[in-house]
Scaffold this active site. Structure first.
Site, short mmCIF file in Angstrom:
data_model
loop_
_atom_site.label_atom_id
_atom_site.label_comp_id
_atom_site.label_asym_id
_atom_site.label_seq_id
_atom_site.Cartn_x
_atom_site.Cartn_y
_atom_site.Cartn_z
N GLY A 162 0.81 -1.21 0.00
CA GLY A 162 0.00 0.00 0.00
C GLY A 162 0.84 1.26 0.00
O GLY A 162 1.77 1.40 0.79
N GLY A 220 -0.40 4.37 0.47
CA GLY A 220 -1.17 5.47 1.06
C GLY A 220 -0.33 6.20 2.09
O GLY A 220 0.90 6.06 2.13
N PHE A 221 -1.00 6.97 2.95
CA PHE A 221 -0.27 7.74 3.95
C PHE A 221 0.58 6.83 4.84
O PHE A 221 1.73 7.15 5.17
CB PHE A 221 -1.25 8.54 4.81
CG PHE A 221 -1.91 9.66 4.08
CD1 PHE A 221 -1.19 10.78 3.69
CD2 PHE A 221 -3.26 9.61 3.76
CE1 PHE A 221 -1.78 11.82 3.01
CE2 PHE A 221 -3.87 10.65 3.07
CZ PHE A 221 -3.14 11.76 2.69
N GLY A 222 0.03 5.67 5.23
CA GLY A 222 0.74 4.78 6.12
C GLY A 222 1.97 4.15 5.47
O GLY A 222 3.07 4.19 6.02
N GLU A 249 -18.33 17.75 3.09
CA GLU A 249 -17.51 18.40 2.07
C GLU A 249 -18.10 18.20 0.67
O GLU A 249 -18.17 19.13 -0.13
CB GLU A 249 -16.07 17.86 2.15
CG GLU A 249 -15.33 18.45 3.34
CD GLU A 249 -13.99 17.79 3.65
OE1 GLU A 249 -13.22 18.39 4.41
OE2 GLU A 249 -13.73 16.69 3.16
N ASP A 265 -5.76 2.39 8.15
CA ASP A 265 -7.17 2.00 8.08
C ASP A 265 -7.38 0.49 8.16
O ASP A 265 -8.41 0.03 8.65
CB ASP A 265 -7.79 2.48 6.75
CG ASP A 265 -7.96 3.99 6.70
OD1 ASP A 265 -7.62 4.66 7.69
OD2 ASP A 265 -8.44 4.49 5.66
N ALA A 273 -6.08 9.85 8.27
CA ALA A 273 -4.74 9.96 7.69
C ALA A 273 -3.65 10.09 8.76
O ALA A 273 -2.60 9.43 8.66
CB ALA A 273 -4.68 11.13 6.71
#
Lengths: 439, 439
Positions: free
Chosen positions: B25, B27-29, B186, B316, B332
């Site tokens: 992954g 992503g942020f992690g 949003e 997540d 995040a």
């Protein structure tokens, strides 16, 4: 004045007392027609199957990850925010009833649109000249989706070769560009820069020096319509960039991982970019009008379609007489200038004035090869090459892009790319359709 | 030190004497883990089925034509140009052989990848809670392709309603947003601004005032985790923007043009945006590890996967204990902080040091509603709303975006959108999959 009753399914609120001009196509030609009619006593509807205008000259930069797709597209409705007499309809045209002056649309909610004057500006499509496999396996570069598909595929081939370097010998990193005209030269140069200046940093484990660009041109020179000096300059620049230029050569068949040449050679290549030729949009044949070689609509010197006093064809889709026995080339300036002429003809016909001949003003032609490398041939025999031609090319394209935001974005991207040798949008967005594609 | 021989099909050139960390992954992690390992004596391979990192917090702005898709994506390989110990592999993970420490990939050229340490950072996917029709007809907003698909669909519904205004009563211009958390608020606010400030200029013939945004939230308030003052502020701002906020309500079924609510009401709506909940990536269940409610991987307080000393789950996809009997939320900052902790744990384990507990530092939370409208709840009980919160939100997101070019592009787009009420990239790129879609 409308000569037939409005179609019952025409839902628009336009004034029935005003003539209705329908323009098929939102390319350079269609936009020029609509803009020229800003102050005419008519309503204009532009029909296009896409909701945006595409700035074709920069498609190759989207394909090579230099620009964002949205940078070279502009919503048609946005272009005419301040021109109240223009409407837009997103639909494909499937036919025309010339008697009733009704256009048939492939649209679930509005199957037809009536008109008083019709301007056909449907543009062009790739012409594969019946070469086996080309229509299925070649990558054309004529629409924004083509450019994104090619970008995805190029990056996907590098990912595949990185995972299994034995694919390099199978042609994963061999990119054949067919056609040595301006588009082919631009694509070949941009691919070479992308590989050797950008992707070589991304793929550290991969021997990116093995990535090859092969440019195939049937004539004995690249950039056939240019002067011999420009041709030599372009060829020399391509050579120093590592492009394998093969003139006097042609492609005879295309398979997913193989390209066969007229000389009999079989090139292992997972990618063939088609820049070898275009033909008129297939719409031309659906309209039941006389067409010429290449499927272009036959028009008179006033741009009127033969046999249809109230209909005009302009730009790539039209075979516009050049006054010397030939027809004008498929170029953006021809489209824009003929679009304005068609608008003027409509106004003249409404005022009962005589039609006039269209005269194309050739302002020159340019092709860019790479960083600070371009050729330009301007009127008065002015010929530029190298940095001056490249700067002229940049400036002209920035000025002719529609929309301040797009211009600002392209300028920022170009400055960024120039200073950093980076390419921002090198993302694989959506599926790659190539051989061994990612799931 | 590798404990098993390298898989024969592992083609990479990495040093076999160094430990190999595989991160699933980007992503942020996953990025945080890889960056934290910059100076560690390990090789790192990031595996992701996409070749780019997605900045999720701004997906809703791509969906509402405020930003280009490439503005919020960054090629993973580009992020690690200057970190020589990181490689990338574009592939989907299909399983793991824990005994041999080999990851199984859905990749035609490289079906497996061996590891010494594994970090699972596979993120999340939409959770439709089994609501009939939701998986088929709702629009999620979790990937870049989701955002582009939703943008195409929104613009396509306006084109359809413009061609046939009777579709408005059928729900073509009714947009239901499910979920009153930050994402739902949003999206609802951005849709309202898009319709009433931007598309109303594009569609002059259409009564855009009839376009409706309905926000459905099961709880009695919007932004449930925020303070009552922030909740009231958000609700009041949404109301003045014309959003129909329905709290204490839920969706019970979804059809292409109809949304059925728990109250029994059937809303004609061609669009349902799913912002109601996420669950762990389905990968969690493919790895044969203990999972908790919501499919998240059970980890200890050191982030180690239960029963696998050399494997960690973060962000997540992991059920990370909050130390108070619950688990940390899918945010995040949790992903980034846990990613860094997992990297530190790997280094500690290599040095034979004891593992440590992960402590999440809550730096607050924010949600934006529209132009100069946001709420922010920061540490030390600092609460902002309106313009100060909005400016903080803009600044924080600009700073946390990866890459100077992306930041510059987002900044230019935001400034342009703010000054002109325009939205540049409102183009339908690729097919619309909605009801009555364009051919």
């Amino acid at each position: 004045m409308p000569v037939v009753p409005a179609a019952v399914n025409d839902m628009s609120d336009r004034d029935r007392d005003r003539d209705h001009v329908v323009v098929i196509g939102a390319g350079f030609g269609g936009l020029a027609t609509a803009k020229r009619l800003a102050h005419a006593d008519v309503d204009v509807t532009i029909v296009d199957r896409r909701n945006y205008h595409t700035f074709h000259p920069l498609l190759y930069q989207v394909a090579t990850a230099g620009l964002n797709s949205a940078d070279i597209a502009y919503a048609v409705r946005g272009i005419f925010h301040k021109q109240a007499n223009v409407s837009f309809r997103q639909a494909s045209v499937t036919g025309v009833d010339w008697q009733r002056r009704t256009l048939e649309l492939d649209h679930p909610d509005q199957p037809s649109l009536d008109f008083d004057h019709l301007v056909v500006a449907a543009g062009a499509a790739a012409n594969y000249f019946g070469i086996p496999g080309a229509a299925d396996h070649a990558f054309p570069l004529y629409a924004l989706t083509d450019a994104v598909t090619l970008r995805n595929h190029i990056l996907g081939r590098f990912e595949a070769a990185d995972a299994d370097p034995s694919l390099i010998d199978d042609g994963a990193l061999t990119f054949v560009v067919v056609g040595g005209g301006p588009t082919g030269v631009e694509v070949a140069g941009a691919l070479s820069e992308l590989f050797h200046k950008v992707l070589s940093k991304d793929f550290r484990m991969l021997d990116v020096a093995k990535a090859r660009v092969v440019l195939i041109e049937m004539a004995d020179v690249v950039l056939p319509p240019f002067s011999p000096a420009s041709q030599r300059h372009a060829r020399e620049r391509l050579r120093t960039m590592g492009v394998d230029v093969r003139t006097g050569e042609a492609v005879t068949s295309v398979a997913p991982t193989r390209v066969t040449l007229r000389s009999g050679e079989e090139l292992p290549a997972h990618t063939l970019v088609w820049a070898a030729g275009v033909q008129a949009s297939p719409l031309a044949s659906a309209l039941d009008v006389p067409v010429t070689k290449g499927g272009r609509i036959a028009v008179g010197r006033d741009l009127c379609i033969e046999g249809h006093r109230h209909a005009y064809a302009i730009g790539d889709v039209a075979a516009i007489p050049d006054g010397k026995g030939g027809v004008l080339p498929m170029l953006a300036p021809v489209a824009s200038q003929s679009g304005r002429h068609a608008a003027d003809e409509i106004i003249r016909s409404m005022h009962g004035q005589r039609s006039r001949r269209f005269h194309y003003l050739d302002k020159g032609t340019m092709a860019t090869i790479g960083r600070r490398a371009a050729v330009a041939e301007l009127p008065l025999h002015i010929r530029l090459s190298g940095t001056p031609a490249w700067v002229s090319w940049l400036g002209l394209h920035l000025l002719t892009l529609i929309g301040f935001r797009n211009r600002a974005s392209v300028f920022v991207n170009w400055a960024w790319n120039y200073l950093t040798w980076d390419r921002g949008p090198r993302i694989i967005l959506g599926p790659d359709r190539g051989p061994g594609a990612m799931p």
